[in-house]
Design a protein around this motif. Structure first.
Motif, PDB file in Angstrom:
ATOM      1  N   TYR A 148      14.157  41.795  52.806  1.00 30.26           N
ATOM      2  CA  TYR A 148      13.203  42.102  53.588  1.00 30.26           C
ATOM      3  C   TYR A 148      11.937  42.006  52.824  1.00 30.26           C
ATOM      4  O   TYR A 148      10.930  41.492  53.099  1.00 30.26           O
ATOM      5  CB  TYR A 148      13.270  43.045  54.315  1.00 30.26           C
ATOM      6  CG  TYR A 148      12.114  43.591  55.042  1.00 30.26           C
ATOM      7  CD1 TYR A 148      11.810  42.779  56.341  1.00 30.26           C
ATOM      8  CD2 TYR A 148      11.535  44.593  54.881  1.00 30.26           C
ATOM      9  CE1 TYR A 148      10.751  43.325  56.897  1.00 30.26           C
ATOM     10  CE2 TYR A 148      10.159  45.057  55.833  1.00 30.26           C
ATOM     11  CZ  TYR A 148       9.839  44.241  56.775  1.00 30.26           C
ATOM     12  OH  TYR A 148       8.910  44.669  57.721  1.00 30.26           O
ATOM     13  N   PHE A 149      11.903  42.891  51.590  1.00 31.03           N
ATOM     14  CA  PHE A 149      10.680  42.997  50.845  1.00 31.03           C
ATOM     15  C   PHE A 149      10.143  41.556  50.248  1.00 31.03           C
ATOM     16  O   PHE A 149       9.124  41.252  50.406  1.00 31.03           O
ATOM     17  CB  PHE A 149      10.775  43.927  49.642  1.00 31.03           C
ATOM     18  CG  PHE A 149       9.964  43.664  48.350  1.00 31.03           C
ATOM     19  CD1 PHE A 149       8.783  44.619  48.635  1.00 31.03           C
ATOM     20  CD2 PHE A 149      10.237  43.179  47.303  1.00 31.03           C
ATOM     21  CE1 PHE A 149       7.848  44.056  47.706  1.00 31.03           C
ATOM     22  CE2 PHE A 149       9.160  42.888  46.278  1.00 31.03           C
ATOM     23  CZ  PHE A 149       7.921  43.803  46.412  1.00 31.03           C
ATOM     24  N   TYR A 165       7.084  49.452  47.799  1.00 33.38           N
ATOM     25  CA  TYR A 165       8.575  49.429  47.854  1.00 33.38           C
ATOM     26  C   TYR A 165       8.942  50.434  46.789  1.00 33.38           C
ATOM     27  O   TYR A 165      10.010  50.962  46.968  1.00 33.38           O
ATOM     28  CB  TYR A 165       8.929  48.058  47.073  1.00 33.38           C
ATOM     29  CG  TYR A 165      10.294  47.602  47.174  1.00 33.38           C
ATOM     30  CD1 TYR A 165      10.710  47.406  48.410  1.00 33.38           C
ATOM     31  CD2 TYR A 165      11.025  47.878  46.179  1.00 33.38           C
ATOM     32  CE1 TYR A 165      12.340  47.289  48.620  1.00 33.38           C
ATOM     33  CE2 TYR A 165      12.360  47.465  46.284  1.00 33.38           C
ATOM     34  CZ  TYR A 165      13.017  47.273  47.490  1.00 33.38           C
ATOM     35  OH  TYR A 165      14.382  47.006  47.428  1.00 33.38           O
ATOM     36  N   LYS A 200      19.535  44.028  51.532  1.00 30.54           N
ATOM     37  CA  LYS A 200      18.932  43.740  52.745  1.00 30.54           C
ATOM     38  C   LYS A 200      17.273  44.171  52.614  1.00 30.54           C
ATOM     39  O   LYS A 200      16.597  43.407  53.114  1.00 30.54           O
ATOM     40  CB  LYS A 200      19.584  44.429  53.750  1.00 30.54           C
ATOM     41  CG  LYS A 200      19.221  43.970  55.107  1.00 30.54           C
ATOM     42  CD  LYS A 200      20.005  44.643  56.529  1.00 30.54           C
ATOM     43  CE  LYS A 200      19.758  44.286  57.682  1.00 30.54           C
ATOM     44  NZ  LYS A 200      20.310  44.689  58.790  1.00 30.54           N
ATOM     45  N   LYS A 201      17.234  45.311  52.159  1.00 33.83           N
ATOM     46  CA  LYS A 201      15.725  45.900  51.752  1.00 33.83           C
ATOM     47  C   LYS A 201      15.291  45.154  50.967  1.00 33.83           C
ATOM     48  O   LYS A 201      13.934  44.722  50.952  1.00 33.83           O
ATOM     49  CB  LYS A 201      15.804  47.371  51.377  1.00 33.83           C
ATOM     50  CG  LYS A 201      16.118  48.114  52.517  1.00 33.83           C
ATOM     51  CD  LYS A 201      16.259  49.815  52.124  1.00 33.83           C
ATOM     52  CE  LYS A 201      16.631  50.619  53.205  1.00 33.83           C
ATOM     53  NZ  LYS A 201      16.632  52.136  52.697  1.00 33.83           N
ATOM     54  N   SER A 241      10.945  38.706  51.270  1.00 32.71           N
ATOM     55  CA  SER A 241      10.499  37.590  52.419  1.00 32.71           C
ATOM     56  C   SER A 241       9.149  38.138  52.672  1.00 32.71           C
ATOM     57  O   SER A 241       8.059  37.063  52.960  1.00 32.71           O
ATOM     58  CB  SER A 241      11.546  37.763  53.709  1.00 32.71           C
ATOM     59  OG  SER A 241      12.753  37.595  53.203  1.00 32.71           O
ATOM     60  N   LEU A 242       8.793  39.277  53.160  1.00 38.50           N
ATOM     61  CA  LEU A 242       7.547  39.737  53.551  1.00 38.50           C
ATOM     62  C   LEU A 242       6.391  39.668  52.705  1.00 38.50           C
ATOM     63  O   LEU A 242       5.307  39.135  52.692  1.00 38.50           O
ATOM     64  CB  LEU A 242       7.665  41.383  53.854  1.00 38.50           C
ATOM     65  CG  LEU A 242       6.199  41.873  54.522  1.00 38.50           C
ATOM     66  CD1 LEU A 242       5.884  41.247  55.826  1.00 38.50           C
ATOM     67  CD2 LEU A 242       6.394  43.377  54.617  1.00 38.50           C
TER      68      LEU A 242
END
Length: 125
Positions: free
Chosen positions: A7-8, A116, A3-4, A10-11
């Motif tokens: 998110y990374f 990250y 999930k992280k 996508s951002l």
């Protein structure tokens, strides 16, 4: 971690696309006759390298957790060295403007890499 990572990604993709088009818009407004191929190469190179390098850090984070910082620093050095070598092999002139076009994309990608990797290092016990 999945999930992280999503998110990374996508951002990161959102920010790199916005910064790319902003960079092109500014260059087109200020220098309408400028060759923008180095900007395209720079963003493609830095984006691909950041995605591959971040994936490598994730894979190596379990096995080499004590050496992860050194792997990160070596990766940053390899990124700059590879880009400069590719420019030299393609006979591209490295003027201040060309370096600045590379450096803008490099810094944006580096910020995401540092963020990250620091999150990974903070979760490793």
């Amino acid at each position: 971690m999945g999930k992280k990572l999503f998110y990374f990604l996508s951002l990161f993709i959102l920010v790199i696309v916005i910064s790319y088009f902003t960079h092109l818009g500014i260059l087109n407004a200020l220098f309408p006759t400028k060759n923008l191929s180095i900007v395209n190469i720079s963003y493609i190179f830095n984006t691909a390298f950041t995605l591959l390098f971040t994936a490598l850090i994730i894979v190596l984070s379990k096995k080499y957790k004590d050496q992860l910082g050194f792997i990160f620093m070596a990766g940053s050095l390899i990124k700059i060295g590879t880009f400069l070598a590719l420019n030299k092999l393609n006979n591209l002139e490295m003027s201040k403007n060309v370096f600045l076009d590379f450096f803008i994309a490099y810094v944006i990608c580096l910020i995401f890499e540092v963020y990250y990797v620091s999150k990974i290092l903070n979760t490793i016990k």
